[in-house]
Design a protein around this motif. Structure first.
Motif, PDB file in Angstrom:
ATOM      1  N   ILE A 129       5.177  -3.237   7.147  1.00 23.53           N
ATOM      2  CA  ILE A 129       5.661  -1.858   7.290  1.00 23.53           C
ATOM      3  C   ILE A 129       5.131  -0.997   6.153  1.00 23.53           C
ATOM      4  CG2 ILE A 129       7.726  -0.397   7.205  1.00 23.53           C
ATOM      5  CD1 ILE A 129       9.218  -2.647   8.672  1.00 23.53           C
ATOM      6  N   LEU A 130       5.162  -1.536   4.952  1.00 17.64           N
ATOM      7  CA  LEU A 130       4.667  -0.803   3.786  1.00 17.64           C
ATOM      8  C   LEU A 130       3.184  -0.452   3.949  1.00 17.64           C
ATOM      9  CD1 LEU A 130       4.972   0.243   0.862  1.00 17.64           C
ATOM     10  CD2 LEU A 130       4.412  -2.081   0.087  1.00 17.64           C
ATOM     11  N   VAL A 131       2.385  -1.444   4.323  1.00 14.01           N
ATOM     12  CA  VAL A 131       0.947  -1.225   4.497  1.00 14.01           C
ATOM     13  C   VAL A 131       0.691  -0.159   5.561  1.00 14.01           C
ATOM     14  CG1 VAL A 131      -1.235  -2.265   5.255  1.00 14.01           C
ATOM     15  CG2 VAL A 131       0.299  -3.551   3.742  1.00 14.01           C
ATOM     16  N   GLU A 132       1.409  -0.271   6.673  1.00 12.36           N
ATOM     17  CA  GLU A 132       1.218   0.665   7.785  1.00 12.36           C
ATOM     18  C   GLU A 132       1.574   2.090   7.366  1.00 12.36           C
ATOM     19  OE1 GLU A 132       3.093   1.519  12.238  1.00 12.36           O
ATOM     20  OE2 GLU A 132       3.326  -0.467  11.325  1.00 12.36           O
ATOM     21  N   GLU A 133       2.709   2.263   6.703  1.00 10.39           N
ATOM     22  CA  GLU A 133       3.156   3.611   6.352  1.00 10.39           C
ATOM     23  C   GLU A 133       2.313   4.225   5.238  1.00 10.39           C
ATOM     24  OE1 GLU A 133       5.229   5.469   7.998  1.00 10.39           O
ATOM     25  OE2 GLU A 133       5.387   3.803   9.414  1.00 10.39           O
ATOM     26  N   VAL A 134       1.919   3.416   4.267  1.00  8.29           N
ATOM     27  CA  VAL A 134       1.062   3.936   3.194  1.00  8.29           C
ATOM     28  C   VAL A 134      -0.280   4.386   3.766  1.00  8.29           C
ATOM     29  CG1 VAL A 134      -0.278   3.303   1.146  1.00  8.29           C
ATOM     30  CG2 VAL A 134       2.139   2.680   1.297  1.00  8.29           C
ATOM     31  N   LYS A 193     -12.042  -1.883  -3.567  1.00  9.44           N
ATOM     32  CA  LYS A 193     -10.883  -1.373  -4.297  1.00  9.44           C
ATOM     33  C   LYS A 193      -9.595  -1.625  -3.513  1.00  9.44           C
ATOM     34  CE  LYS A 193      -9.864   2.447  -7.351  1.00  9.44           C
ATOM     35  NZ  LYS A 193     -10.434   3.633  -8.009  1.00  9.44           N
ATOM     36  N   ALA A 194      -9.695  -1.529  -2.202  1.00 15.82           N
ATOM     37  CA  ALA A 194      -8.512  -1.764  -1.365  1.00 15.82           C
ATOM     38  C   ALA A 194      -8.049  -3.211  -1.442  1.00 15.82           C
ATOM     39  CB  ALA A 194      -8.831  -1.393   0.086  1.00 15.82           C
ATOM     40  N   ARG A 195      -9.021  -4.128  -1.571  1.00 15.47           N
ATOM     41  CA  ARG A 195      -8.659  -5.552  -1.654  1.00 15.47           C
ATOM     42  C   ARG A 195      -7.928  -5.883  -2.949  1.00 15.47           C
ATOM     43  NH1 ARG A 195     -13.649  -6.403   1.134  1.00 15.47           N
ATOM     44  NH2 ARG A 195     -14.793  -6.491  -0.840  1.00 15.47           N
ATOM     45  N   GLU A 196      -8.078  -5.065  -3.967  1.00 14.63           N
ATOM     46  CA  GLU A 196      -7.430  -5.329  -5.260  1.00 14.63           C
ATOM     47  C   GLU A 196      -5.955  -4.943  -5.280  1.00 14.63           C
ATOM     48  OE1 GLU A 196      -9.783  -3.139  -7.988  1.00 14.63           O
ATOM     49  OE2 GLU A 196     -11.529  -4.486  -7.882  1.00 14.63           O
ATOM     50  N   ILE A 197      -5.497  -4.264  -4.231  1.00  8.05           N
ATOM     51  CA  ILE A 197      -4.091  -3.813  -4.203  1.00  8.05           C
ATOM     52  C   ILE A 197      -3.156  -5.013  -4.077  1.00  8.05           C
ATOM     53  CG2 ILE A 197      -2.371  -2.541  -2.848  1.00  8.05           C
ATOM     54  CD1 ILE A 197      -4.574  -0.574  -2.090  1.00  8.05           C
ATOM     55  N   ASP A 198      -2.111  -5.015  -4.868  1.00  8.51           N
ATOM     56  CA  ASP A 198      -1.063  -6.036  -4.787  1.00  8.51           C
ATOM     57  C   ASP A 198       0.116  -5.418  -4.051  1.00  8.51           C
ATOM     58  OD1 ASP A 198       0.877  -7.932  -5.048  1.00  8.51           O
ATOM     59  OD2 ASP A 198       0.728  -8.127  -7.225  1.00  8.51           O
ATOM     60  N   TRP A 199       0.185  -5.667  -2.754  1.00  8.02           N
ATOM     61  CA  TRP A 199       1.226  -5.040  -1.927  1.00  8.02           C
ATOM     62  C   TRP A 199       2.622  -5.600  -2.218  1.00  8.02           C
ATOM     63  CZ3 TRP A 199       0.093  -0.777   0.696  1.00  8.02           C
ATOM     64  CH2 TRP A 199      -1.249  -0.518   1.028  1.00  8.02           C
ATOM     65  N   ASP A 200       2.686  -6.743  -2.899  1.00  7.34           N
ATOM     66  CA  ASP A 200       3.988  -7.345  -3.196  1.00  7.34           C
ATOM     67  C   ASP A 200       4.666  -6.696  -4.392  1.00  7.34           C
ATOM     68  OD1 ASP A 200       4.019  -9.371  -1.165  1.00  7.34           O
ATOM     69  OD2 ASP A 200       2.442 -10.406  -2.307  1.00  7.34           O
ATOM     70  N   SER A 201       3.884  -6.166  -5.327  1.00  2.00           N
ATOM     71  CA  SER A 201       4.518  -5.665  -6.557  1.00  2.00           C
ATOM     72  C   SER A 201       4.214  -4.191  -6.867  1.00  2.00           C
ATOM     73  CB  SER A 201       4.061  -6.533  -7.743  1.00  2.00           C
ATOM     74  OG  SER A 201       2.652  -6.455  -7.904  1.00  2.00           O
ATOM     75  N   LYS A 228       3.967  -0.189  -6.791  1.00  2.00           N
ATOM     76  CA  LYS A 228       4.749   0.924  -6.249  1.00  2.00           C
ATOM     77  C   LYS A 228       3.847   2.147  -6.004  1.00  2.00           C
ATOM     78  CE  LYS A 228       8.627  -1.351  -6.710  1.00  2.00           C
ATOM     79  NZ  LYS A 228       9.323  -1.881  -5.504  1.00  2.00           N
ATOM     80  N   ASP A 229       2.889   2.310  -6.888  1.00  2.00           N
ATOM     81  CA  ASP A 229       1.929   3.399  -6.757  1.00  2.00           C
ATOM     82  C   ASP A 229       0.574   2.802  -6.376  1.00  2.00           C
ATOM     83  OD1 ASP A 229       3.969   5.040  -7.617  1.00  2.00           O
ATOM     84  OD2 ASP A 229       3.302   5.028  -9.715  1.00  2.00           O
ATOM     85  N   PHE A 230      -0.200   3.576  -5.634  1.00  2.00           N
ATOM     86  CA  PHE A 230      -1.469   3.052  -5.119  1.00  2.00           C
ATOM     87  C   PHE A 230      -2.598   4.064  -5.330  1.00  2.00           C
ATOM     88  CE2 PHE A 230       2.036   1.358  -2.618  1.00  2.00           C
ATOM     89  CZ  PHE A 230       1.821  -0.009  -2.698  1.00  2.00           C
ATOM     90  N   GLU A 231      -3.795   3.518  -5.476  1.00  2.00           N
ATOM     91  CA  GLU A 231      -4.981   4.359  -5.562  1.00  2.00           C
ATOM     92  C   GLU A 231      -5.997   3.934  -4.505  1.00  2.00           C
ATOM     93  OE1 GLU A 231      -6.721   4.410  -9.407  1.00  2.00           O
ATOM     94  OE2 GLU A 231      -4.915   5.176 -10.426  1.00  2.00           O
ATOM     95  N   PHE A 232      -6.549   4.940  -3.849  1.00  2.00           N
ATOM     96  CA  PHE A 232      -7.569   4.691  -2.830  1.00  2.00           C
ATOM     97  C   PHE A 232      -8.790   5.548  -3.130  1.00  2.00           C
ATOM     98  CE2 PHE A 232      -3.488   3.803  -0.896  1.00  2.00           C
ATOM     99  CZ  PHE A 232      -3.694   2.626  -0.210  1.00  2.00           C
TER     100      PHE A 232
END
Length: 362
Positions: free
Chosen positions: A62-67, A96-104, A106-110
């Motif tokens: 859900i987090l991945v989809e909404e972000v 850069k997208a592969r480096e995202i840690d979706w488990d921890s 809170k803020d993201f950069e794309f």
């Protein structure tokens, strides 16, 4: 949410997108509650699944989809609000997208790579000259059209022996391949369209006769050669050699008389009442077709003129990368080497048309 554009040059740039928890949290929580109401999970009544269970099972997806949803819409809005003229779609930086840690996190950069088109102008002044080439309906065209109509609506018979104006139907095969069933093709020869000195070889033929001929001598016209050999006109230009044709039947057309019956068959009942009206209607129909062809040719002349004379800096490197990345492997370097310039010209013409529409508020 913060979006910045880093222009690398006039035609390429990088969009940096920073998204904070506050930008997506409300949407994620709404989707969690929706899942909780609708989820059918063993051990729980529908609509009574605890939020913790939902989060554990579906939270990351859900987090991945909404972000991604928020980022996609925000990038589109940014491009529209800043009136960026882009080609293709923004290409995400996959590494850069592969480096995202979706488990921890809170803020993201794309990061997105974009292809840009700098502002340009289109000359619509009276100085621009493009030639139109109207096609005249001459007597030769009229005679050929009338002969074709009389032949097309004529009475067909099937004589035993062929004469100079007949058609031969049968199978054709290259000499030396007669025993190969795959090489045999159905065909027909219009005797009158063969070269004059070769026609004698086609006259006096009947069912099961075998005719041998050199295809280059029999037909000088590539279109006729293509039709007889069942190949493209391009292939027919290089077609040569000896062929055998086995006659299966002969057909003959008795030309239709120029009368009311023919008028009605060609143009509809009682729309034409005399030979003079018939000829005039044929000429009018041809003229209309020629007018469409002339307009079509003029459109191409206009397109070629503006594509050749309008200076637009295009993001070639980006476009090639984008085409390869979005084609599921169908666009390769070899394909680009052969077809990129044609694609680029088509894209350039679209830009020119859109620019004219913007400038003239069409």
């Amino acid at each position: 949410m913060n979006i910045t554009l880093n222009k690398q040059n006039g035609t390429e740039g990088i969009l940096n997108v920073t998204i904070a928890e506050s930008d997506y949290l409300t949407k994620v929580e709404e989707k969690m509650r929706e899942y909780s109401r609708k989820a059918n999970i063993k051990g729980f009544r529908q609509g009574k699944v605890p939020a913790g269970v939902i989060k554990k099972m579906f939270g990351k997806s859900i987090l991945v989809e909404e972000v991604n949803h928020v980022v996609s819409h925000s990038v589109s809005d940014y491009i529209k609000d800043n009136k960026l003229r882009i080609l293709g779609d923004p290409l995400p930086n996959a590494e850069k997208a592969r480096e995202i840690d979706w488990d921890s996190q809170k803020d993201f950069e794309f990061e997105f790579q974009i292809g840009l088109v700098e502002d340009f102008s289109v000359d619509l002044s009276s100085k621009v000259k493009v030639s139109s080439h109207p096609i005249e309906v001459d007597q030769k065209v009229m005679d050929e059209t009338l002969a074709d109509i009389k032949n097309r609506f004529g009475k067909v018979s099937y004589p035993e022996v062929s004469e100079a104006t007949d058609n031969l139907y049968g199978d054709i095969v290259a000499k030396g391949q007669e025993g190969t069933e795959q090489a045999k093709k159905g065909s027909f020869i219009a005797i009158a369209k063969a070269e004059k000195k070769e026609q004698k070889n086609l006259i006096g033929k009947k069912k099961d006769d075998v005719i041998e001929f050199d295809v280059e001598k029999l037909f000088s016209d590539a279109a006729e050669k293509a039709r007889v050999l069942n190949i493209s006109e391009e292939e027919a230009k290089d077609a040569k050699g000896t062929y055998t044709f086995t006659v299966s039947s002969v057909s003959r057309v008795e030309e239709a008389a120029i009368d009311q019956e023919l008028f009605d068959k060609v143009f509809g009942k009682d729309l034409v009442k005399s030979e003079e009206e018939f000829v005039a209607k044929i000429k009018e129909t041809i003229a209309e077709n020629y007018a469409r062809e002339t307009a079509h040719l003029l459109d191409h002349e206009i397109q070629h003129y503006y594509v050749d004379h309008t200076k637009i800096n295009m993001p070639d490197a980006f476009l090639k990368t984008w085409l390869k990345a979005t084609s599921n492997g169908q666009v390769t370097d070899d394909v680009l080497a052969k077809e990129f310039n044609l694609y680029k010209e088509s894209l350039k013409w679209d830009l020119i048309k859109n620019k004219i529409s913007e400038d003239k508020d069409i």
